[in-house]
Design a protein around this motif. Structure first.
Motif, PDB file in Angstrom:
ATOM      1  N   ALA A  44      -3.631   0.837  -5.046  1.00 30.13           N
ATOM      2  CA  ALA A  44      -2.841   1.703  -5.452  1.00 30.13           C
ATOM      3  C   ALA A  44      -1.206   1.023  -5.668  1.00 30.13           C
ATOM      4  O   ALA A  44      -0.124   2.486  -6.222  1.00 30.13           O
ATOM      5  N   GLY A  45      -0.933  -0.014  -6.134  1.00 29.70           N
ATOM      6  CA  GLY A  45       0.610  -0.311  -6.814  1.00 29.70           C
ATOM      7  C   GLY A  45       0.339   0.368  -8.349  1.00 29.70           C
ATOM      8  O   GLY A  45       1.641   0.516  -8.748  1.00 29.70           O
ATOM      9  N   GLY A  46      -0.797   0.129  -9.067  1.00 22.92           N
ATOM     10  CA  GLY A  46      -0.868   0.989 -10.394  1.00 22.92           C
ATOM     11  C   GLY A  46      -1.004   2.502 -10.553  1.00 22.92           C
ATOM     12  O   GLY A  46      -0.045   2.642 -11.309  1.00 22.92           O
ATOM     13  N   ALA A  47      -1.193   2.710  -9.076  1.00 24.54           N
ATOM     14  CA  ALA A  47      -1.224   4.437  -8.849  1.00 24.54           C
ATOM     15  C   ALA A  47       0.437   5.097  -8.631  1.00 24.54           C
ATOM     16  O   ALA A  47       0.614   5.007 -10.022  1.00 24.54           O
ATOM     17  N   SER A  48       0.654   3.624  -8.603  1.00 26.77           N
ATOM     18  CA  SER A  48       2.606   4.118  -7.721  1.00 26.77           C
ATOM     19  C   SER A  48       3.315   3.617  -9.221  1.00 26.77           C
ATOM     20  O   SER A  48       4.441   4.298  -9.459  1.00 26.77           O
ATOM     21  N   HIS A  49       3.111   2.521 -10.220  1.00 21.79           N
ATOM     22  CA  HIS A  49       3.596   3.030 -11.056  1.00 21.79           C
ATOM     23  C   HIS A  49       3.329   3.590 -12.327  1.00 21.79           C
ATOM     24  O   HIS A  49       3.938   3.774 -13.134  1.00 21.79           O
ATOM     25  N   ALA A  50       2.673   3.616 -12.905  1.00 22.48           N
ATOM     26  CA  ALA A  50       1.844   4.860 -13.365  1.00 22.48           C
ATOM     27  C   ALA A  50       2.001   6.139 -13.090  1.00 22.48           C
ATOM     28  O   ALA A  50       1.855   6.626 -13.952  1.00 22.48           O
ATOM     29  N   ALA A  51       2.558   6.363 -12.387  1.00 26.11           N
ATOM     30  CA  ALA A  51       3.216   7.868 -11.470  1.00 26.11           C
ATOM     31  C   ALA A  51       4.814   7.799 -12.320  1.00 26.11           C
ATOM     32  O   ALA A  51       4.685   8.950 -12.427  1.00 26.11           O
ATOM     33  N   TYR A  52       5.142   6.647 -13.428  1.00 27.90           N
ATOM     34  CA  TYR A  52       6.770   6.558 -13.780  1.00 27.90           C
ATOM     35  C   TYR A  52       6.099   7.881 -15.139  1.00 27.90           C
ATOM     36  O   TYR A  52       7.373   7.993 -15.404  1.00 27.90           O
ATOM     37  N   GLY A  53       4.338   7.756 -16.135  1.00 29.46           N
ATOM     38  CA  GLY A  53       4.539   8.158 -16.995  1.00 29.46           C
ATOM     39  C   GLY A  53       4.520  10.081 -16.385  1.00 29.46           C
ATOM     40  O   GLY A  53       5.120  10.635 -17.026  1.00 29.46           O
ATOM     41  N   GLY A  54       4.476  10.394 -15.404  1.00 29.13           N
ATOM     42  CA  GLY A  54       4.496  12.027 -14.698  1.00 29.13           C
ATOM     43  C   GLY A  54       5.925  11.693 -14.867  1.00 29.13           C
ATOM     44  O   GLY A  54       6.302  12.777 -14.904  1.00 29.13           O
ATOM     45  N   ILE A  55       6.937  11.593 -14.539  1.00 31.24           N
ATOM     46  CA  ILE A  55       8.396  11.632 -14.615  1.00 31.24           C
ATOM     47  C   ILE A  55       9.010  11.419 -15.537  1.00 31.24           C
ATOM     48  O   ILE A  55       9.548  12.699 -16.360  1.00 31.24           O
ATOM     49  N   GLY A  56       8.167  10.679 -16.546  1.00 26.41           N
ATOM     50  CA  GLY A  56       9.207  10.858 -17.666  1.00 26.41           C
ATOM     51  C   GLY A  56       8.753  12.224 -19.057  1.00 26.41           C
ATOM     52  O   GLY A  56       9.109  12.906 -19.211  1.00 26.41           O
TER      53      GLY A  56
END
Length: 280
Positions: A44-56
């Motif tokens: 879940a932590g990996g999913a939350s931080h990887a989501a930053y790619g979608g924000i970019g």
């Protein structure tokens, strides 16, 4: 407190914040309990931080932030889940195992998002809201998206209740009973990604893991079934969100940080030996 209640009746952004707290708590209680029981906290932590790619991606191309972040986080999470399922048991927890792969995807997603944001011409937006959240700025469109996700979550839970319960208790037993363990596991991973994106609007991607795990962790100390854990965790999440919102309103501090501070304090109190003895 009376001033806050009066303001909530007058200001639309406060009403949106209260709705966001309520709707996010439903997802937090259900998905968070399943995450804690299945020991998926790191994923879940990996999913939350990887989501930053979608924000970019959303910022660079001008795409809808919520949809873009959701799809990117969902894809990254399913990839992490696929890696976890296909990692040999002898490598689990060791160098080169699933945790290492999730860590790589975790970092790669954030780096990808940061690079795209820095390459965006003329972008001067405030990134603190994405990193630490701002429940006071949740738009009405996101409120409707949260409501739709909660409905989807409840429908999925009704259809796959027995399977999700089984893999949460004993995956080997579920496999022996002929249940589609891999499908159920990836389904849970996908729901986790969707819940993470929802909670990012409340506390940000840096703090989302805490809100997703602290309420269920407290609930597990006092509950004896997964269903009761979901209910208590959802109520705890709502209480912490409202208390943090009020604290942020009167102290002018970050609402996301205030919510996690309240949650952490509650977890510390729930961990006191005297309370633990009373529940034994």
């Amino acid at each position: 407190m009376a001033d806050f209640l009066a303001s909530a009746g007058s200001y639309l952004f406060l009403q949106n914040a209260l709705w966001a707290a309520l709707l996010a708590s439903v997802a937090c209680g259900i998905v968070g309990s399943l995450v804690v029981c299945n020991r998926l906290t790191f994923l879940a932590g990996g999913a939350s931080h990887a989501a930053y790619g979608g924000i970019g991606l959303a910022i660079y191309f001008g795409w809808p932030p919520l949809l873009c972040t959701l799809l990117f986080s969902l894809g990254a999470s399913l990839l992490m889940g696929f890696v976890s399922l296909h990692t040999p048991a002898r490598l689990a927890g060791k160098e080169g195992g699933a945790d290492a792969a999730i860590g790589v995807l975790w970092a790669a997603g954030m780096a990808f998002g940061i690079i795209l944001i820095e390459l965006t011409p003329g972008y001067t937006g405030e990134l603190m809201g994405y990193l630490f959240g701002s429940i006071l700025t949740v738009p009405r469109a996101d409120i409707w998206a949260m409501a739709l996700f909660d409905v989807l979550l409840v429908v999925v839970l009704l259809f796959f209740r027995q399977g999700l319960w089984a893999i949460s208790i004993d995956k080997d037993f579920a496999q022996a009973r002929g249940l589609p363990v891999r499908f159920l596991y990836l389904l849970l991973v996908g729901l986790t990604a969707l819940a993470v994106v929802m909670l990012i609007r409340i506390v940000g991607l840096i703090l989302v893991l805490a809100l997703l795990t602290i309420p269920p962790a407290i609930a597990r100390r006092f509950c004896r079934s997964l269903y009761s854990c979901m209910v208590v965790a959802g109520l705890c999440s709502l209480l912490f969100s409202l208390a943090g919102l009020v604290l942020a309103w009167y102290t002018n501090i970050s609402s996301g940080a205030a919510i996690i501070a309240v949650s952490t304090l509650a977890y510390g109190l729930a961990s006191l030996p005297s309370l633990q003895r009373k529940t034994e």
